[in-house]
Design a protein around this motif. Structure first.
Motif, PDB file in Angstrom:
ATOM      1  N   ASN A 224       0.860  -1.184   0.000  1.00 22.35           N
ATOM      2  CA  ASN A 224       0.000   0.000   0.000  1.00 22.35           C
ATOM      3  C   ASN A 224       0.899   1.238   0.000  1.00 22.35           C
ATOM      4  O   ASN A 224       2.132   1.112   0.010  1.00 22.35           O
ATOM      5  CB  ASN A 224      -0.990  -0.018   1.172  1.00 22.35           C
ATOM      6  N   ILE A 225       0.288   2.427  -0.022  1.00 22.50           N
ATOM      7  CA  ILE A 225       1.073   3.660  -0.178  1.00 22.50           C
ATOM      8  C   ILE A 225       2.135   3.795   0.930  1.00 22.50           C
ATOM      9  O   ILE A 225       3.309   4.039   0.650  1.00 22.50           O
ATOM     10  CB  ILE A 225       0.143   4.895  -0.215  1.00 22.50           C
ATOM     11  N   ASN A 226       1.711   3.589   2.191  1.00 21.62           N
ATOM     12  CA  ASN A 226       2.662   3.752   3.303  1.00 21.62           C
ATOM     13  C   ASN A 226       3.824   2.776   3.201  1.00 21.62           C
ATOM     14  O   ASN A 226       4.975   3.145   3.427  1.00 21.62           O
ATOM     15  CB  ASN A 226       1.954   3.550   4.650  1.00 21.62           C
ATOM     16  N   TYR A 229       6.286   3.843   0.483  1.00 20.00           N
ATOM     17  CA  TYR A 229       7.186   4.929   0.901  1.00 20.00           C
ATOM     18  C   TYR A 229       8.272   4.403   1.831  1.00 20.00           C
ATOM     19  O   TYR A 229       9.424   4.813   1.748  1.00 20.00           O
ATOM     20  CB  TYR A 229       6.393   6.052   1.589  1.00 20.00           C
ATOM     21  N   LEU A 249       1.674   5.116  -7.258  1.00 26.42           N
ATOM     22  CA  LEU A 249       1.153   5.766  -6.049  1.00 26.42           C
ATOM     23  C   LEU A 249       0.240   6.934  -6.425  1.00 26.42           C
ATOM     24  O   LEU A 249      -0.824   7.130  -5.836  1.00 26.42           O
ATOM     25  CB  LEU A 249       2.310   6.247  -5.156  1.00 26.42           C
ATOM     26  N   ASN A 250       0.660   7.673  -7.467  1.00 30.28           N
ATOM     27  CA  ASN A 250      -0.160   8.777  -7.946  1.00 30.28           C
ATOM     28  C   ASN A 250      -1.491   8.248  -8.489  1.00 30.28           C
ATOM     29  O   ASN A 250      -2.553   8.801  -8.199  1.00 30.28           O
ATOM     30  CB  ASN A 250       0.629   9.524  -9.045  1.00 30.28           C
ATOM     31  N   VAL A 252      -3.085   5.332  -7.739  1.00 23.42           N
ATOM     32  CA  VAL A 252      -4.013   4.821  -6.713  1.00 23.42           C
ATOM     33  C   VAL A 252      -4.508   5.933  -5.774  1.00 23.42           C
ATOM     34  O   VAL A 252      -5.546   5.800  -5.144  1.00 23.42           O
ATOM     35  CB  VAL A 252      -3.438   3.621  -5.898  1.00 23.42           C
ATOM     36  N   SER A 253      -3.768   7.041  -5.708  1.00 21.97           N
ATOM     37  CA  SER A 253      -4.246   8.177  -4.905  1.00 21.97           C
ATOM     38  C   SER A 253      -5.305   8.974  -5.662  1.00 21.97           C
ATOM     39  O   SER A 253      -5.939   9.860  -5.107  1.00 21.97           O
ATOM     40  CB  SER A 253      -3.099   9.150  -4.582  1.00 21.97           C
ATOM     41  N   ASN A 254      -5.434   8.693  -6.955  1.00 22.56           N
ATOM     42  CA  ASN A 254      -6.363   9.478  -7.781  1.00 22.56           C
ATOM     43  C   ASN A 254      -7.408   8.609  -8.465  1.00 22.56           C
ATOM     44  O   ASN A 254      -7.768   8.842  -9.616  1.00 22.56           O
ATOM     45  CB  ASN A 254      -5.583  10.298  -8.810  1.00 22.56           C
ATOM     46  N   GLU A 257      -8.084   1.814  -8.959  1.00 26.81           N
ATOM     47  CA  GLU A 257      -8.197   0.897  -7.816  1.00 26.81           C
ATOM     48  C   GLU A 257      -6.906   0.159  -7.490  1.00 26.81           C
ATOM     49  O   GLU A 257      -6.498   0.076  -6.349  1.00 26.81           O
ATOM     50  CB  GLU A 257      -9.289  -0.136  -8.112  1.00 26.81           C
ATOM     51  N   THR A 285      -1.963  -0.810  -3.920  1.00 23.36           N
ATOM     52  CA  THR A 285      -3.278  -0.221  -3.650  1.00 23.36           C
ATOM     53  C   THR A 285      -3.099   0.983  -2.716  1.00 23.36           C
ATOM     54  O   THR A 285      -2.029   1.155  -2.132  1.00 23.36           O
ATOM     55  CB  THR A 285      -4.209  -1.245  -2.947  1.00 23.36           C
ATOM     56  N   ALA A 286      -4.168   1.753  -2.576  1.00 28.97           N
ATOM     57  CA  ALA A 286      -4.083   2.926  -1.699  1.00 28.97           C
ATOM     58  C   ALA A 286      -3.955   2.486  -0.247  1.00 28.97           C
ATOM     59  O   ALA A 286      -3.397   3.140   0.574  1.00 28.97           O
ATOM     60  CB  ALA A 286      -5.304   3.808  -1.897  1.00 28.97           C
TER      61      ALA A 286
END
Ligand SMILES: Nc1ncnc2c1ncn2[C@@H]1O[C@H](COP(=O)(O)OP(=O)(O)O)[C@@H](O)[C@H]1O
Ligand SMILES: CC(=O)N[C@@H](CCC(=O)OP(=O)(O)O)C(=O)O
Length: 286
Positions: A224-226, A229, A249-250, A252-254, A257, A285-286
Motif C-alpha cells: 500500500n502507499i505507506n 514509501y 502511487l499517484n 491509486v491516490s487518484n 483501484e 493499492t491505496a
C-alpha cells in the motif's frame, strides 16, 4: 492460448475470469507495455494474445507502449550515444525525430498488426493526436523531454466507444505544436487517472518489486502507499523502480483501484496477475 500454464493454473484462470467478467465488464484497464518486454517475438505475441483475451471478455484495454531499447538501437545507427539522467533520455532535436520515428512510426503500427492477427481492431495514436498529451519542457538539461501539463481523454474514449483498442505512443505536444519525449510509465499513470481506469498494469523486465533485487524469489506481492514509501526510504525500491512506483502511487491516490507491476519475460504474466489470487508480480493499492 494458455498452453504454457499448468492444468491447475488453467482451471484457476477460467474460474477467476468468470467473476472477473462480471466485475470488469466495460471497465478500462491501462497497460504499459515497456520496450524491455518486447525483445522476444514469442513473448510479444503472447502479451498481445492475453490483451486480446481481455478485450474478448468485455474489458476495455488501453495500451501505452514504450520502446527505449529500439530508440537506443536507431540512435546508435545514427552514431548518437544514448544518454540518461535519472532514467530519462536526454533528448535533442535529432533524438526527438528518432524517438518519434521509432515509437509512432514503428512500434505502434507493429502492435496494431499483432492485434489484427487476433481480429482485434486497434488504433495507433501519438500522444500529440487530438491533444491527448499536452506537455512543456521538463528541464533545460533534458532538452525535449516533456512534463505532462494535461491529458485530454476525449479521443481515447471515442476510440474505445467504437470498439478499438487504443495504442498510445508517449509523445506530448507543446504550446507551439512541438514534440516532447515522455517516459511511458508517466504517460500510462496519467492516462489511467484521466480515464478513471479500474487498473493500471506496468509490464517490465523484473519479477515485480523485489525485497532483495538480486533475488527474483523475493517478490513483494502487495504494497500500500505507506509501505511503498517505507521501502523507498529504506533504499529497497530504487533506480528505475522509483519513477514506476511514483506513477502507481499517484494513480491509486487518484481513483485507480489497483496497479500491478509484472514481469513481461514470463509467459501469460498478465493473465496470471489478473486472474489468480496471489498473482505473480506486485499489486499496489491505496
Ligand atoms: N526493489 C526493486 N525491485 C525490482 N527492481 C528494482 C528494485 N529497485 C530497483 N529496481 C530496478 O528497477 C528496474 C526497472 O525499471 P526500468 O529499468 O526503468 O524498467 P522499464 O525499462 O521496464 O521501464 C529493474 O530492472 C531494477 O534494476
Ligand atoms: C523521456 C524518456 O526517457 N522517454 C522514453 C520513452 C520510451 C519509454 O519510456 O520506453 P520504455 O518504457 O521501453 O523505457 C525514452 O526515450 O526511452
Amino acid at each position: 492460448m494458455v498452453n504454457q500454464l499448468t492444468p491447475q493454473q488453467k482451471a484457476h484462470v477460467l474460474l477467476e475470469s468468470l467473476s472477473y467478467i462480471k466485475t470488469f465488464h466495460k471497465q478500462i484497464v491501462v497497460i504499459k507495455y515497456g520496450g524491455n518486454a518486447m525483445i522476444n517475438n514469442q513473448l510479444k505475441e503472447c502479451v498481445i494474445r492475453d490483451i486480446a483475451l481481455l478485450k474478448y471478455i468485455g474489458i476495455n484495454p488501453v495500451i501505452v507502449h514504450g520502446g527505449g531499447p529500439e530508440i537506443n538501437e536507431l540512435m546508435t545507427l545514427y552514431k548518437k550515444k544514448p544518454e540518461f539522467i535519472n532514467g530519462l533520455r536526454v533528448t535533442d532535436e535529432e533524438t526527438m525525430k528518432i524517438t518519434e520515428m521509432v515509437l509512432t512510426g514503428k512500434i505502434a503500427p507493429e502492435i496494431v498488426s499483432l492485434f489484427s492477427n487476433h481480429d482485434i481492431k486497434a488504433l495507433g495514436l501519438s500522444g500529440k493526436d487530438g491533444n491527448i498529451i499536452k506537455a512543456k519542457q521538463k528541464s533545460e538539461e533534458l532538452g525535449l523531454v516533456g512534463e505532462i501539463t494535461s491529458i485530454n481523454p476525449e479521443l481515447i474514449l471515442s476510440v474505445i466507444e467504437k470498439g478499438y483498442v487504443p495504442v498510445i505512443s508517449p509523445i506530448g505536444i507543446g504550446e507551439t505544436g512541438e514534440s516532447y519525449n515522455i517516459n511511458a510509465d508517466e504517460v500510462a499513470g496519467k492516462i489511467a487517472i484521466s480515464l478513471n481506469a479500474k487498473k493500471l498494469i506496468l509490464i517490465t523486465d523484473v519479477a515485480g518489486v523485489l525485497e532483495n533485487h538480486q533475488d527474483p524469489n523475493t517478490v513483494i506481492s502487495a504494497l500500500n502507499i505507506n509501505e511503498a514509501y517505507s521501502y523507498i526510504k529504506k533504499g529497497i525500491i530504487k533506480g528505475g523502480m522509483i519513477p514506476k512506483m511514483f506513477c502507481c502511487l499517484n494513480a491509486v491516490s487518484n481513483g485507480v483501484e489497483k496497479c500491478h507491476i509484472i514481469d513481461g519475460r514470463q509467459f501469460h504474466s498478465i493473465l496470471l496477475e489478473v486472474f489468480t489470487d496471489t498473482g505473480i508480480g506486485t499489486m499496489i493499492t491505496a
